[in-house]
Design an enzyme around this catalytic site. Structure first.
Site: not given
Length: 255
Positions: A24, A26, A69, A74, A171, A176
């Site tokens: 994963d 970000e 945003e 995260h 997140h 994750d």
């Protein structure tokens, strides 16, 4: 376009010793080709459906601003990344490429993460994920195939498959990955048992009928009294359908 995304039928044919990476990332935003950059990478190695502990987790400085945003999703602001001494991707890209080389990558919404990694690799002149010999399994596509018409987000799958996500406040690539690993194992449990074979569920337990043999003359038969027989029947009632004794009696009567 992502090459080599595996279908459910293809997943069943994967050698169990193959190295898999639950992966994963970000980022600063949604658009790998629009100026957004990667800010966190996590990969958990799995072999024979067991997490090995050979993992890679990195924070990365995007060398640009962090949109508000994205930070709300995260929790990684530029200040937070600088406090963590996060290096730019150019300093860790080769480490990531070497870690995932020749592995099957298990990713939720693979198009997003693969797009960002390939963009970052290209900026460094490194091979793409496909050129590194990786195959990609997209658990989002798997979920849509398994649960048509239902929500397929990681949160929704955790709820549906009874995976505890209470630690997931924001997140984050590492948490994750941990959740996705449990989700993937739950989604593929019918394809593999722990030894790599196909799992037979709800296998019927058949009672063993012991053939009657002639009793030696020196052995006496002491029959149960009425109280003992009643207690025995009460115990068998408590076992319900799991009572093999009654199944054996029924099978013997029907024979």
């Amino acid at each position: 376009m992502i090459q080599g995304i595996l279908s459910m039928s293809a997943i069943q044919k994967i050698p169990m010793s193959k190295r898999q990476i639950i992966l994963d990332t970000e980022t600063t935003g949604l658009y790998a080709e629009g100026g957004d950059r990667l800010v966190e990478f996590a990969g958990l190695e799995m072999i024979n459906r067991q997490i090995t502990g050979n993992n890679l987790h990195l924070y990365v400085h995007p060398e640009r601003d962090m949109p508000e945003e994205a930070a709300k999703v995260h929790g990684l602001t530029i200040e937070v990344l600088e406090e963590k001494n996060a290096p730019p991707f150019a300093e860790v890209g080769r480490q990531i490429a070497d870690f995932i080389r020749d592995a099957e990558l298990i990713i939720h919404n693979a198009k997003f993460d693969v797009g960002f990694l390939n963009m970052e690799f290209r900026r460094m002149g490194l091979p793409s994920i496909e050129e590194l010999g990786c195959t990609v399994t997209d658990t989002l596509a798997m979920a849509r195939e398994m649960f048509p018409g239902q929500k397929a987000s990681l949160d929704a799958l955790c709820n549906r498959l009874s995976v505890d996500r209470s630690k997931r406040v924001l997140h984050g690539a590492l948490i994750d990955c941990e959740l996705l690993g449990e989700v993937y194992l739950a989604m593929t449990r019918q394809q593999f048992d722990l030894m790599g074979g196909e799992k037979e569920e709800d296998e019927e337990v058949k009672p063993v009928i012991i053939a009657e043999t002639k009793r030696p003359a020196h052995l006496k038969v002491i029959k149960a009294n009425a109280e003992e027989l009643a207690a025995h029947e009460q115990y068998l009632d408590g076992l319900g359908e799991a009572c093999l004794w009654r199944k054996a009696e029924t099978a013997g009567a029907e024979a």
